[in-house]
Design an enzyme around this catalytic site. Structure first.
Site, mmCIF file in Angstrom:
data_model
loop_
_atom_site.group_PDB
_atom_site.id
_atom_site.type_symbol
_atom_site.label_atom_id
_atom_site.label_comp_id
_atom_site.label_asym_id
_atom_site.label_seq_id
_atom_site.Cartn_x
_atom_site.Cartn_y
_atom_site.Cartn_z
ATOM 1 N N THR A 48 1.204 1.880 -1.391
ATOM 2 C CA THR A 48 0.181 1.500 -0.782
ATOM 3 C C THR A 48 -0.981 1.511 -1.716
ATOM 4 O OG1 THR A 48 -1.342 1.828 1.093
ATOM 5 C CG2 THR A 48 -0.076 3.590 0.431
ATOM 6 N N GLU A 49 -2.131 0.702 -1.506
ATOM 7 C CA GLU A 49 -3.146 0.807 -2.751
ATOM 8 C C GLU A 49 -3.691 2.163 -2.774
ATOM 9 O OE1 GLU A 49 -2.462 -1.554 -0.555
ATOM 10 O OE2 GLU A 49 -3.852 -3.283 -0.879
ATOM 11 N N ASN A 50 -3.895 2.871 -1.721
ATOM 12 C CA ASN A 50 -4.708 4.234 -1.769
ATOM 13 C C ASN A 50 -3.851 5.410 -1.994
ATOM 14 O OD1 ASN A 50 -3.134 3.482 0.846
ATOM 15 N ND2 ASN A 50 -4.033 5.401 1.941
ATOM 16 N N GLY A 51 -2.775 5.000 -2.843
ATOM 17 C CA GLY A 51 -2.160 6.156 -3.747
ATOM 18 C C GLY A 51 -0.857 6.837 -3.193
ATOM 19 N N SER A 90 -2.681 3.802 -9.071
ATOM 20 C CA SER A 90 -2.106 2.769 -7.935
ATOM 21 C C SER A 90 -2.146 1.270 -8.450
ATOM 22 C CB SER A 90 -2.938 3.130 -6.597
ATOM 23 O OG SER A 90 -2.554 2.328 -5.750
#
Lengths: 223, 244, 223, 244
Positions: A48-51, A90
């Site tokens: 997921t993009e947020n790490g 990320s």
């Protein structure tokens, strides 16, 4: 009204193509559902993009930790082997070609692989998120979408009329009626619902469907 | 050397009118709510700072944190990737009324521009946004037969960041996905002001586990039990409870 | 032969200008010695290119851990508050302007701030390391060097004849005879050994020494 | 998914003639000596791989590890920042004899080029090397009135890296300054092969402490008590002890 797959069934179909150990990013909304339908014996690793890499399903209601969310801002859980990282790392994963598959939604997909999925025009507040990075990073960029818009207009088109998310980036489209690959600037039909004729499918599609090989039956269980 | 700051009001005292402020957080996680609210308090008391340019992934949710800053009229321009949320009413209204400027940046490009600002890289090339409206007016160059868009670094006067544990040298750890933009923003701001749940002595953080080395941090303030933006919004909180 | 500071004394002098809490990178060799002479009550935080911030002095012989070395490949020790990071983050600190001071050696420094310290010409194996990054990153780039070469030729020159490390990057030079700032393309003399006349110092310097202000006495303890 | 590899020979089996191989390490720390020596063993047994381009910060020390690879004639080109060491005799001789090509890169630029390779950034601008011989022939662009040199990403077919603890998903930790180029090289290579002192089950590494997430790693092989290059060289070791 034509028989068609439900959104859940489209997600199920897309999930069947994800191999064991694949690194996968699922877009916000319908694509997130793909995670529910991993075939037995296969375990994808979700990014997921947020790490977060390798997170698990949603927690029980009331068990949410709001520091542990996905890009859709929904609570997720830890799994053994999860890793945390910051946003630049990320998107190094995304842009650097380390994801095997990104699955996104679409307003329009063109036969040259162009995707429009972030803006329906100048009205309202524009928002793009990570989509423009994902479409240029993952090895496979797959789309799950209804075959036509709510008004019945084709979403598979000769060229996108809505603002583009990316140029020539889509490799496969899973729709409510068919599975279509994009090869050399053409839509190549791989599977269609047995109940729809090729002619009828073509009439719901805004660009020519090529059939250089056999066309399989698109089927999905009741879900 | 001691980078600890005794209270929130002192922590945000240096932010002036017209400055660019990076604010950490993604959706409802990692938002330095207490720092933001201290800044709003200052604005309500003094009328400053105003005309701020804010860099954040989103545009605030509900009526707390960044959304409350926008609601108070402190923000002139927002640089973000996704100005939508479960409840983006504050930004949406201001934006549609033409009262706030928006620079929309793809999320990966936003992260990389901030990293570049911290790393002394004035410009870089990315495939993201090529051929789209967001690349309009930007330089394009081809490498190995593929077109890329040139993007510039992004720096700030201040960063307001929420971390987890900090020491008085400024070394930081984060908590899960609340890490998001924090380490990048600390590096790209002239002054990175960080709220942590706990301040420890140097040596209290394993040197292998330091995520933001102290060199990137100018101030650390302890907020032992920080609120979570997501929980405030689920409770329909409004800051300040009674607006002036 | 002129009286002059020893290399150790030059390092001592350079150390006097480092403020408490400053982030400092010391080049391989003589500059490393600066760490030994921090004035009482001041504690600089030392950075090394290979990924350590806030390390301590050399360990006792036999106590070395060869995973804990500085850029000069010498063993160092941990101190409370040390942090480890990879090479890209390390040079983000350097290039991103986060270091207060970098102290390097020099073959030649020009009055416009150009530095030559990595190559004596096309002979032999060239090696550059982190010098070209350091000279463009730190807020102050200071040089410690003998005032002249072993052959007695000036090292402070009108323009470098050796291959450059960086253009217009040096801000202060600590030599065996003087402390010289570089301002607006000129050498500005700040301190000189009391025992040498301005004329004699000028004769050992390859470009004009400006004296817009008072010139202090350069002194250092016996070390 | 299981990225563990049973033995060193299998770990290096995929490296072919003419490939670009990034090798971690800085001076005497962090060098994947066991992986390198396994590759030398393969070369001595089969004559392959040869004509390799190697990316490393240095050019090897003494007669072990990378220096031994060069000594055996496996390396055609070296990309590095500092081809000097306490004992760089092997590289020096080959270089002065014109038998090995050298691409000299400033250390920060080398690190950033490798990171860029892993992060999908085909080019970036840096102030480093501007106006020097190492910038010759490179594109220069001015940003905010200051000139910068354009540098390209660096990628590899393989990376050979030494980490500390790994799990079978490829998540890694490192040990102190042995981290150096490891995380960058893992990200920039099509196949990153990592030797670790200990393999643990997934979950055996704190998710906050993972330095290289498994997505950047293709193979992990356990070498429980790795030798330290610095110690080998202090003992004047030569690999292989009896050269063919």
């Amino acid at each position: 009204m034509t028989e068609k797959l439900t959104p859940t069934q489209i997600a199920w179909r897309a999930a069947q193509d994800i191999t064991d150990g694949a690194y996968v990013n699922l877009g916000i909304g319908l694509p997130e559902m793909v995670a529910r339908f991993q075939p037995p014996g296969r375990q994808a690793i979700f990014h997921t993009e947020n790490g977060i890499l390798g997170f698990g399903q949603a927690p029980e209601p009331g068990q949410e930790d709001w520091d542990l969310i996905n890009a859709g801002k929904k609570a997720v859980t830890l799994k053994p082997g999860t890793a945390f990282f910051h946003h630049a790392d990320s998107f190094a994963m995304v842009r650097g070609g380390h994801l095997d598959v990104a699955i996104l939604g679409a307003y329009q997909v063109a036969e040259n692989g162009d995707l429009a999925n972030w803006s329906t025009g100048p009205k309202g507040v524009p928002a793009v998120g990570g989509a423009m990075d994902l479409v240029h990073g993952a090895r496979r960029v797959a789309i799950i979408t209804d075959h036509v818009t709510k008004k019945g207009e084709p979403k598979l088109v000769e060229s996108c009329t809505l603002p583009l998310t990316g140029v020539g980036c889509v490799t496969r489209v899973y729709t409510s009626l068919a599975v279509v690959d994009i090869e050399d600037g053409h839509f190549v039909l791989r599977e269609k619902l047995p109940s729809i004729s090729l002619d009828d499918l073509q009439s719901l599609t805004g660009a020519r469907l090529h059939t250089p090989g056999p066309v399989g039956d698109l089927t999905a269980p009741e879900l | 050397m001691d980078k600890t700051i005794p209270d929130l009001a002192s922590a945000v005292a240096g932010i002036e009118d017209g400055m660019t402020v990076m604010i950490g957080g993604f959706g409802g996680s990692g938002n330095p709510i207490e720092l933001i609210h201290a800044l709003i308090d200052r604005f309500l008391a003094t009328g400053h700072p105003r005309n701020l340019t804010v860099v954040n992934n989103n545009a605030g949710n509900g009526h707390v944190g960044l959304a409350a800053m926008i609601e108070q009229g402190m923000v002139t321009k927002l640089i973000c990737s996704f100005p939508r949320s479960a409840d983006p009413v504050v930004f949406t209204e201001r934006y549609l009324a033409g009262e706030i400027e928006l620079e929309l940046v793809p999320q990966g490009t936003l992260a990389e521009r901030i990293r570049a600002g911290g790393a002394g890289i004035p410009a870089f090339y990315t495939p993201s946004s090529y051929g789209t409206d967001l690349a309009k007016g930007k330089k394009v160059e081809e490498f190995d037969g593929r077109p890329y868009v040139q993007e510039r670094w992004l720096k700030a006067d201040y960063a307001l960041v929420k971390a987890h544990v900090g020491d008085r040298l400024g070394n930081l750890t984060y908590r899960m996905a609340a890490r998001n933009f924090g380490p990048l923003m600390c590096s790209a701001a002239a002054s990175a002001i960080v709220q942590v749940s706990r301040i420890v002595e140097p040596g209290g953080i394993d040197p292998e586990a330091v995520i933001t080395p102290g060199i990137f941090v100018q101030g650390v303030v302890e907020v032992p039990k920080p609120v979570q933006e997501e929980e405030l919004n689920r409770a329909k909180a409004v800051y300040p409870e009674v607006a002036e």
